[in-house]
Each structure stands twice: as C-alpha cells, then as structure tokens.
Scaffold this active site. Structure first.
Site, PDB file in Angstrom:
ATOM      1  N   LEU A 620       0.811  -1.215   0.000  1.00 31.95           N
ATOM      2  CA  LEU A 620       0.000   0.000   0.000  1.00 31.95           C
ATOM      3  C   LEU A 620       0.849   1.272   0.000  1.00 31.95           C
ATOM      4  O   LEU A 620       0.465   2.289  -0.564  1.00 31.95           O
ATOM      5  CB  LEU A 620      -0.936   0.018   1.213  1.00 31.95           C
ATOM      6  CG  LEU A 620      -1.999  -1.077   1.268  1.00 31.95           C
ATOM      7  CD1 LEU A 620      -2.807  -0.965   2.545  1.00 31.95           C
ATOM      8  CD2 LEU A 620      -2.910  -1.010   0.048  1.00 31.95           C
ATOM      9  N   GLU A 622       4.865   3.234   1.713  1.00 28.87           N
ATOM     10  CA  GLU A 622       6.090   3.086   2.489  1.00 28.87           C
ATOM     11  C   GLU A 622       6.541   4.428   3.030  1.00 28.87           C
ATOM     12  O   GLU A 622       6.119   5.485   2.554  1.00 28.87           O
ATOM     13  CB  GLU A 622       7.197   2.473   1.629  1.00 28.87           C
ATOM     14  CG  GLU A 622       7.585   3.323   0.424  1.00 28.87           C
ATOM     15  CD  GLU A 622       8.654   2.658  -0.413  1.00 28.87           C
ATOM     16  OE1 GLU A 622       9.484   1.953   0.179  1.00 28.87           O
ATOM     17  OE2 GLU A 622       8.659   2.856  -1.638  1.00 28.87           O
ATOM     18  N   GLY A 623       7.390   4.343   4.046  1.00 27.71           N
ATOM     19  CA  GLY A 623       7.999   5.519   4.629  1.00 27.71           C
ATOM     20  C   GLY A 623       9.493   5.363   4.660  1.00 27.71           C
ATOM     21  O   GLY A 623      10.069   4.504   3.979  1.00 27.71           O
ATOM     22  N   GLN A 624      10.149   6.168   5.495  1.00 25.60           N
ATOM     23  CA  GLN A 624      11.607   6.142   5.524  1.00 25.60           C
ATOM     24  C   GLN A 624      12.140   4.853   6.123  1.00 25.60           C
ATOM     25  O   GLN A 624      13.178   4.336   5.691  1.00 25.60           O
ATOM     26  CB  GLN A 624      12.114   7.346   6.317  1.00 25.60           C
ATOM     27  CG  GLN A 624      13.629   7.507   6.292  1.00 25.60           C
ATOM     28  CD  GLN A 624      14.080   8.756   7.023  1.00 25.60           C
ATOM     29  OE1 GLN A 624      13.274   9.448   7.634  1.00 25.60           O
ATOM     30  NE2 GLN A 624      15.379   9.034   6.968  1.00 25.60           N
ATOM     31  N   GLY A 626       9.844   2.072   7.067  1.00 28.16           N
ATOM     32  CA  GLY A 626       8.860   1.001   7.112  1.00 28.16           C
ATOM     33  C   GLY A 626       7.943   1.007   5.917  1.00 28.16           C
ATOM     34  O   GLY A 626       8.024   1.868   5.040  1.00 28.16           O
ATOM     35  N   VAL A 628       3.742  -0.336   4.468  1.00 23.90           N
ATOM     36  CA  VAL A 628       2.379  -0.749   4.789  1.00 23.90           C
ATOM     37  C   VAL A 628       1.932  -1.726   3.723  1.00 23.90           C
ATOM     38  O   VAL A 628       1.964  -1.410   2.527  1.00 23.90           O
ATOM     39  CB  VAL A 628       1.421   0.463   4.843  1.00 23.90           C
ATOM     40  CG1 VAL A 628       0.023   0.004   5.226  1.00 23.90           C
ATOM     41  CG2 VAL A 628       1.918   1.514   5.823  1.00 23.90           C
ATOM     42  N   LYS A 659       1.533  -2.802   9.136  1.00 23.63           N
ATOM     43  CA  LYS A 659       2.636  -1.849   9.159  1.00 23.63           C
ATOM     44  C   LYS A 659       3.879  -2.597   9.623  1.00 23.63           C
ATOM     45  O   LYS A 659       3.884  -3.192  10.711  1.00 23.63           O
ATOM     46  CB  LYS A 659       2.327  -0.691  10.098  1.00 23.63           C
ATOM     47  CG  LYS A 659       1.169   0.182   9.654  1.00 23.63           C
ATOM     48  CD  LYS A 659       1.018   1.380  10.586  1.00 23.63           C
ATOM     49  CE  LYS A 659      -0.125   2.265  10.168  1.00 23.63           C
ATOM     50  NZ  LYS A 659      -0.241   3.457  11.034  1.00 23.63           N
ATOM     51  N   ASP A 763      -4.406  14.336  10.008  1.00 16.96           N
ATOM     52  CA  ASP A 763      -4.477  14.018   8.574  1.00 16.96           C
ATOM     53  C   ASP A 763      -5.851  13.460   8.223  1.00 16.96           C
ATOM     54  O   ASP A 763      -5.970  12.484   7.501  1.00 16.96           O
ATOM     55  CB  ASP A 763      -3.375  13.019   8.198  1.00 16.96           C
ATOM     56  CG  ASP A 763      -3.216  12.880   6.680  1.00 16.96           C
ATOM     57  OD1 ASP A 763      -3.705  13.767   5.956  1.00 16.96           O
ATOM     58  OD2 ASP A 763      -2.619  11.887   6.231  1.00 16.96           O
TER      59      ASP A 763
END
Length: 908
Positions: A620, A622-624, A626, A628, A659, A763
């Site tokens: 779905l 991503e971040g720095q 991790g 999803v 996550k 958000d």
C-alpha cells in the site's frame, strides 16, 4: 584621440536616460507594503505633535497615548464620561503628508490598575488642518471596531487608505462610559506631494450582454459639484491599479468598474478630451507623469491618444502659455492595462492642468502619479539640456537626439558625470549579484513559496473584515503581571518598519520578534521579510525550523521562511507533537506527551500473532523506515476469539493492513514504532481503525490493523455518481444523499471519540476513511504512505510531507495541531464527500498559493479564499463547513457539536 563613448554629451544623455527610466519603474505607492510604524510608540512623533479635545488629568494627557508604553497613568483619557453624542478626539500631527494604511489601538492597562478602553472609533483627517474629512470604508461605514479589553493590541486596516498630515481618532460608544486609548499609526511618507485633483465625474457603461459598470470615483474625499470633482483625492491615488478587464475588480464585494474612473467621449460634448487639474503642496520640478490606463479595445476602451499639460508656478499665478504635449504610441494588439509615462521636461509648477484626448469611445484611469526632480535628483546636479538634446519617451521606445559632431571642450563636469555613471553601474552589478544569489537559494528549496497574484484569483469568497486581533490565550490579568513584567498579556504587532531593511538589524530583532509567533507570521508573504528571514533565521541563536511538524536545528536547505520559529515561541497549545509522519510513512496520532510517556508494555492489549499466517497481497505504501502492506490473515477470527471487531467471514481469510518496520531501521525508529503501537492499542471505537494484533517478538516488527474490503472513501466515492433514475437504468454505481450524510455522521462520531481522549489526528481526509460492505466507516491513518495520494501532500526536500489542503492556517504557519485544526480538516472532508471526491480541494491553486492563502487567513483582511458550496450539499450543511473554517480557533465547533448537528440530517 578621445573615445566616442566618453563624449560628454553622450554621457549626459545616458545618465539622463538612466534617471528617467528608474523613475518610470517606480509605480504608485503600494498599500500592502506601506505599513511602517510612524512613531507613536518610539516617540519619533513628539509630545507636542499629539493633542486632544480634553483630558481627565495631566497624567492622562494625549502625550501618554502611546501603545505598549505605561507612562503617566497609562493612556489618554478624555474628561468625564463619554456619551454617545460626544465628539472627543485624540489628534496627531504627522509633520508631513502621509499615506496612512493601518491604525492600532489599546486601552489603559496601567500595570493592572486600569481597565478603560474604546470599543469603537471613527477617523477624521486633514491635509491642511483647516478642512477636515470623515473617513468611511468602501462600504460607507465610518466606524472601526476596536478593543474588547485594556491590554490586547487591535489593528485595523484603513481601506481605503488616507492621505493626510493631521489625523483625529474619535472614540465611539453606545452607552455612557469612561474611555481611554493608546495609539499607533502605520503608513509611509507621501513624497509625491499631490494634495488634490479635479476631474469630470465618471460615467456608467451600459451595453447589451454586459453588466452595468459604474466608473465613478467612489472614495473621493473632495467636493462633487455640477458633475465635477474638485479639492480632494480618491481612487486615482489609493495605490490599487485596475485589472486588464475593467469589469473585474480587486476589491471584494464591489460593482463592475469599481477600480476605474472612466468617461465616454460623446458625454463630454464636442471637446474630445478630459481635463484634469492637479494641485501640489509646494512648487516642484516635474520629470514625468504616470497614468495607469485601460486598453480593452474590443469594448471600445483605449489609452489616451495624446495629452497636453499646462503649468502654474504658484496657486495665485496664471497658467504658463506653453504646454508640454505628448503623443502616445497606441497599441491595438495587446489589450492589457498599462502605465503610460508622460515626460514633463522638468517644468517647475505647483499646479498642473492636463487634457487627455480620446483614442476611442471610452477612456479609463485607475492611478495617476507624478515624479519630480526634487524627490529623485536635485536640479543643480544635472544641468538642463538644450532643446535639441532633450530626451523623448514613448510607451514603446526611448530615443535620444544624436550628439553634435563638434563641441567646445569642457572638462569641468566630465569627471563628475563619469563618477555618477560608474556609481550607477556598480549599483547595477550589486543588484544583479543579489538576484543571482537569491535564485541560487531558491533552487535549493524544492518549492519556493510565492505570492498569489490577484490576476490568478479575482473572486474572493469571504466575509469582508478588516480587523485583526492578536492576543495570548484567554488568561485573565493578574496583579503584578502587567505588560511591562515577565508575562505580557498582549502581543506586539511587528509590522515592517525601516529597521527591517537591514539584515543585520533584523537578526538583532529576531529574539524580540520571537515573543509572538503569530506576530512574525503577520510578516509572511512580504518578499523582503521572507528573504531576510530565510538568510538570517539559521544564523540567530535560539531559532528552530519546524519542517514536517517537529522542531529541528535550523537548516536553510531544509526549511522555507514559513517554517522558522524561535524556541521561545508558543509551543503547541494542546498537544506535544511527536512527529507528523510515522516511521512507516503513515500519519501518527498526536497525543499529550505525558500520556505517551506514561504508557508501559502492559498497556499493549494486542496479542502476538503468528507471522507465517500473514499472506502478502499488495504493497500500500512506504515511509523512511517502514512499509504498509495489504495482507490476508489466516485464522485471525479464531485467534481473536469472542469480542472480535471483525465481521463473521465463515472461516475465510480476513484482509488486514500490516505496518512493518524494515530491518535497517534506527533505534529511534524502533522506539517510535513501539510508541505508535501503544497509542493504537488504546483506541476502541466502532468508527476508528483498531489494532488487532502484533508481531514484535522478532524482526521485522509488525502491527496488524483492520482493513475494509471497499477500500478508502476517496476511491469509493470518485467511482460513483449520485443516485438517480439514470444511474438505476444504466446500472451505474451510485450513492444516495442519505448515504453521504450517514458517512459524515460516522466520521464525526469517530473524531468525537478521538477528541475525548485528547488525540489529534492531523491528517483527516477521505483517503484516510475506510468502508466495509455496509458502508460502515472507520477512520485510518496511513493515507500519507500511499503513492496514489502523493499529490495531496506538499513535500519539503523529499522528506517531510504535509497535507496542506486539509490543514488549518495555524497548523501551516505556526505548526499548531489541535482538535480545532482537526475540525478544520473535517470541514474539508465533508466538502470532499459532497463533491464525490471528483476534485481536489483548492484545485485551481498551486501548493504555494494554498500556503499563501493561509497567510490571508492570518492577516484577516477579507481576502482569504474558501472552498465553494458543492451542488449536492444542503445549505445548512455548507454553513456547518464554513463554521469549521472560521479564522478564530475558539469560534470553530467541537466534534461533539458537529455530531449533534449532523445526526438530525441522517434521521430526516
């Protein structure tokens, strides 16, 4: 042999051209930047220049009416009780003609011993101390709202601005009361010296297919007699230039043609011209006149074909017989409004009479300004040229007479002229260097904010308000804690004054500015301030950059000027923000720090789930540190047992969002991830995505949350139409109005639950609302991580992202996220729902323009842009949205109130 480029006559021509061209580049005064403090507070306006109609005691005389000062008994107080019929006034002699744009007032605080203030006031002004004029705003209202207590500092924009030397502030009351005032005036010097102009009254344009347009001078403060204006000033000197299309206006809630003074050719008899007369404060040597004229030739409007000006050296003298005549180069290809610069040959006069000749049916002016040699260059510096050497300017070109082939040598003035030319060249080189340096800085920033041009957006859907109240949170004054002590109860307004033109001075002022984050935000959008703050913020100790929602050490390569704050500035009022973006790229709820820190591992109620029973289906986002994933969880229903929040799937696999922390995550990221698990484990509501289980006994760390088969609300609604006979007949996916209302109530219910825990979402949007088969909504938090919605976020240097189109103005400008800012986002989410997510909020604005629009909310001058009313939205519901977007935080509804307001709609 002498080089021809050093010829004295050529140098003289070049020098004159540079001076005239620089003069032409200076337009009329700009009221948006003419906001310098005129000197009440710092005593540049001396005591003898301040007088009053009366005073209660010597210690409350007019000399003590200075804002932010506690001298005497703390303010000016007129004698006795002020009655509604009284006309008591405080008068200020500014010493010279001044362009006045802002008035600031306070009451009498007197170190917590006074509590008198004016709730409203009127303004009278004069240019000669003989003829006094009452000011009125553009709607005809002469009264300005003022203070609600003795210590707040309230500023009012003066629309239209005032050109005067003497100003009287007249307190207004509805009941008999005691009144005291302190005062500051803002503006800049009216160096042009024009004290009045006379002209024929403007006319109306009536044409089939066009709205009625009126070109009268609505703010003229002189006499109107026999269809002629004389003895005053008005819209031709207010600093507002008209748009290319004269039917559009820059001012809110005005009629077509408002910005122009216009005349029809046949309405003035057989003259074929408009005659205007201009009177000045003293004799001047005039170099040029600039006239901003409309040129919409498709509707019969053109700039004037020619103009002739006569000069009168003194008001009691006769007109010089020899006029200056200028023929305009007409342009039938470009319909843009433009300034036409008319050279006036340095003629000396105190009064001018100019005849402007028609080039078409209509002639329209929005601004007229004059440049005189007294203000630009002393007459003695540049000797007059012979008539055959005079410079001639047109609107399209500049030509000079060719120098004579022979002349007598004159070495006396040549070194002076060469020195002047070299000085000008050096100044140009410095300016070019500064421009190139600024461009280099802008390249470092991924997105450099710019101002919204009025030409981009001309419709302002907002209420017309000119008042800004800057105040600290509503803490009542206490004895011994007055404005001069450690804890001030009012905040100073730092409008741009001449000190801030020097970067070194600005750096010295930064600690003082830091005492009011909102006051420093008032300067946002001013190009000079943005540049200085960007280059100075990271040099001053104690300053931080709020990039991405958290504070960090200042780095000019990471932050825009809008994100620089002082460490002493007010911190987040209701929450201590951990960070806006979680380690997996999803939003992380903001909760009070004490709540997070007090949680222990036993607070995690989620059980450990067998990792091998999670089957990957889709990534779905991503971040720095991790990602999803959308996964199927085998046997999850049985694992959770009774009380499971999942619907009965008859043994089938359940879709879940997982996550997952990557193996290369830092120790800080691991701590943040565990903190997020603790936070999620506390959430238990039917309209909030819940944490189902975790996998934390081994790496990679995982948390498993609910996911709905219908996906997110944004995708769901954007693929549907509103229910109708047509959708039924053609099997088009649809939703009913009652469905939309039901969704709105559920979101309000979920947010009401979060607010009850003092959780702030930060958000809230349709992309973060998931639906099941029965249209049950659950509020999620990982929309930020999905590439599908990357355009909904404003990215700073490819790292931090902000959902600026859903954020309240205080969140963008001050980094302040509260339940009230969630209410703002809820209003935008409602707007999305009732547009069926077919359009992004503020779709006509760029990201930078959205940020600038939040600055308009702060400045509160009635220019902020609101979202339009969706066609599907009931009027009562749009009114609810507008309440969510109120500028003042306490005026916004609570989620409890929103929920109660929406429930009846669903029942109906």
């Amino acid at each position: 042999m002498r080089c021809s480029c050093c010829d004295r006559r050529t140098i003289m021509h070049l020098f004159l051209l540079l001076i005239l061209h620089a003069t032409a580049a200076v337009g009329q005064i700009d009221p948006t930047h003419c906001r310098y403090a005129l000197g009440m507070e710092d005593k540049r306006i001396r005591d003898e220049a301040v007088s009053a109609s009366s005073q209660w005691y010597q210690s409350t005389g007019p000399q003590f009416a200075r804002v932010n000062r506690e001298e005497g008994d703390g303010a000016w107080c007129p004698k006795g009780q002020l009655e509604p019929s009284d006309t008591q006034y405080l008068q200020v002699d500014l010493g010279r003609l001044t362009f006045l744009t802002v008035v600031g007032t306070q009451g009498r605080y007197a170190r917590n011993s006074g509590n008198e203030y004016a709730r409203a006031y009127r303004l009278n002004y004069s240019r000669d101390a003989v003829l006094w004029t009452s000011w009125k705003n553009r709607a005809g209202n002469p009264v300005m709202e003022a203070n609600k207590n003795a210590y707040d500092y309230v500023i009012n924009d003066v629309h239209p601005p005032i050109i005067a030397r003497y100003v009287r502030v007249i307190p207004v009351t509805r009941v008999s009361t005691t009144v005291c005032m302190r005062l500051e005036l803002y503006g800049c010097s009216w160096d042009e010296g024009l004290v009045s102009y006379g002209a024929p009254e403007g006319q109306q344009l009536q044409r089939p297919g066009l709205p009625l347009a009126s070109f009268n001078d609505s703010t003229y403060d002189g006499v109107r007699d026999r269809r002629r204006l004389w003895g005053g000033l008005g819209q031709l000197t207010d600093g507002v230039i008209g748009l290319d299309n004269f039917l559009q206006t820059r001012q809110y809630n005005t009629w077509p043609g408002y910005d122009y003074l216009g005349w029809r050719n046949d309405s003035l008899g057989t003259q074929g011209h408009v005659e205007m007369e201009f009177v000045f404060d003293r004799q001047r040597n005039f170099t040029s006149m600039k006239v901003h004229s409309n040129n919409m030739f498709s509707l019969g409007v053109k700039i004037f074909s020619s103009v002739s000006c006569w000069f009168k050296p003194r008001l009691v003298a006769t007109w010089d017989p020899e006029p200056v005549t200028f023929v305009t180069v007409l342009d039938d290809r470009n319909p843009s409004a433009r300034y036409v610069t008319v050279p006036l040959s340095r003629r000396a006069a105190q009064s001018l009479r100019c005849r402007f000749y028609f080039a078409d049916v209509w002639m329209m002016f929005s601004e007229v300004s004059f440049q005189s040699e007294d203000a630009v260059l002393p007459t003695a510096v540049l000797p007059s040229l012979p008539p055959d050497e005079e410079t001639t300017l047109t609107t399209s070109s500049i030509t000079t007479a060719s120098p004579a082939t022979s002349e007598s040598p004159d070495t006396g003035n040549t070194p002076v002229l060469i020195g002047c030319l070299v000085t000008i060249i050096l100044l140009l080189v410095i300016i070019i260097f500064l421009i190139l340096w600024c461009q280099c800085v802008c390249k470092v920033l991924e997105k450099a904010p710019r101002r919204i041009l009025d030409e981009d957006v001309t419709v302002r859907l907002s209420s017309c308000s000119d008042t800004i109240i800057l105040q600290t949170p509503p803490v009542p004054p206490r004895a011994g804690h007055g404005p001069n002590n450690a804890g001030p109860h009012y905040e100073r307004v730092f409008l741009l004054d001449p000190q801030y033109q020097n970067p070194a001075v600005l750096r010295n002022k930064l600690p003082e500015l830091s005492q009011s984050a909102e006051a420093s935000a008032l300067l946002l959008g001013n190009p000079l301030y943005d540049l200085l703050l960007l280059t100075s913020c990271h040099m001053a100790s104690g300053w931080l950059c709020a990039c991405g929602g958290g504070y960090a050490e200042p780095d000019v390569t990471q932050c825009t000027p809008h994100q620089c704050f002082h460490s002493n500035a007010p911190h987040y009022a209701e929450t201590d923000i951990v960070r806006l973006q979680g380690v997996t790229g999803s939003n992380m709820y903001a909760v009070p720090a004490v709540t997070v820190d007090s949680l222990t591992r036993k607070d995690i109620s989620a059980a450990e789930f067998p990792r091998h029973q999670l089957i990957f289906r889709e990534k779905l986002g991503e971040g720095q540190f991790g990602e999803v994933h959308l996964c199927e969880a085998e046997g999850l229903q049985e694992f959770l047992g009774e009380g499971s929040p999942l619907p009965d799937r008859d043994g089938y696999s359940v879709l879940v969002a997982v996550k997952q922390l990557r193996a290369d995550a830092t120790s800080q990221a691991r701590n943040d991830f565990m903190k997020e698990i603790k936070i999620m484990s506390r959430l238990n509501d039917s309209n909030i995505i819940r944490l189902l289980c975790v996998c934390v006994t081994s790496d990679p760390l995982c948390m498993v949350t609910e996911y709905m088969e219908n996906g997110d609300l944004n995708m769901f609604l954007s693929q549907r139409e509103i229910e109708s006979t047509l959708t039924h007949a053609n099997n088009i996916p649809s939703v009913s109005l009652s469905d939309l209302l039901h969704m709105s109530v559920q979101i309000a219910s979920g947010m009401k639950y979060l607010a009850s825990l003092n959780f702030v979402h930060r958000d809230l949007a349709t992309r973060n609302c998931l639906l099941d088969r029965r249209l049950t909504i659950k509020i999620a938090d990982f929309g930020m991580s999905r590439n599908l919605y990357s355009s909904d976020y404003y990215r700073i240097q490819g790292r931090a992202v902000l959902p600026i189109r859903w954020m309240a103005w205080e969140s963008i400008l001050l980094g302040k996220f509260t339940t009230a800012s969630d209410v703002w986002a809820f209003g935008v989410t409602l707007w999305e729902i009732f547009t069926l997510c077919k359009e992004q909020p503020y779709s006509l604005l760029s990201d930078e323009q959205v940020i600038e629009n939040t600055g308009e909310f702060f400045r509160n001058q009635g220019r902020q842009i609101f979202l339009y009313a969706p066609p599907l939205c009931p009027p009562s519901l749009f009114e609810l949205m507008m309440r969510c977007w109120r500028r003042n935080i306490p005026d916004r509804p609570t989620f409890e109130g929103l929920y109660q307001a929406l429930k009846p709609h669903v029942n109906q």
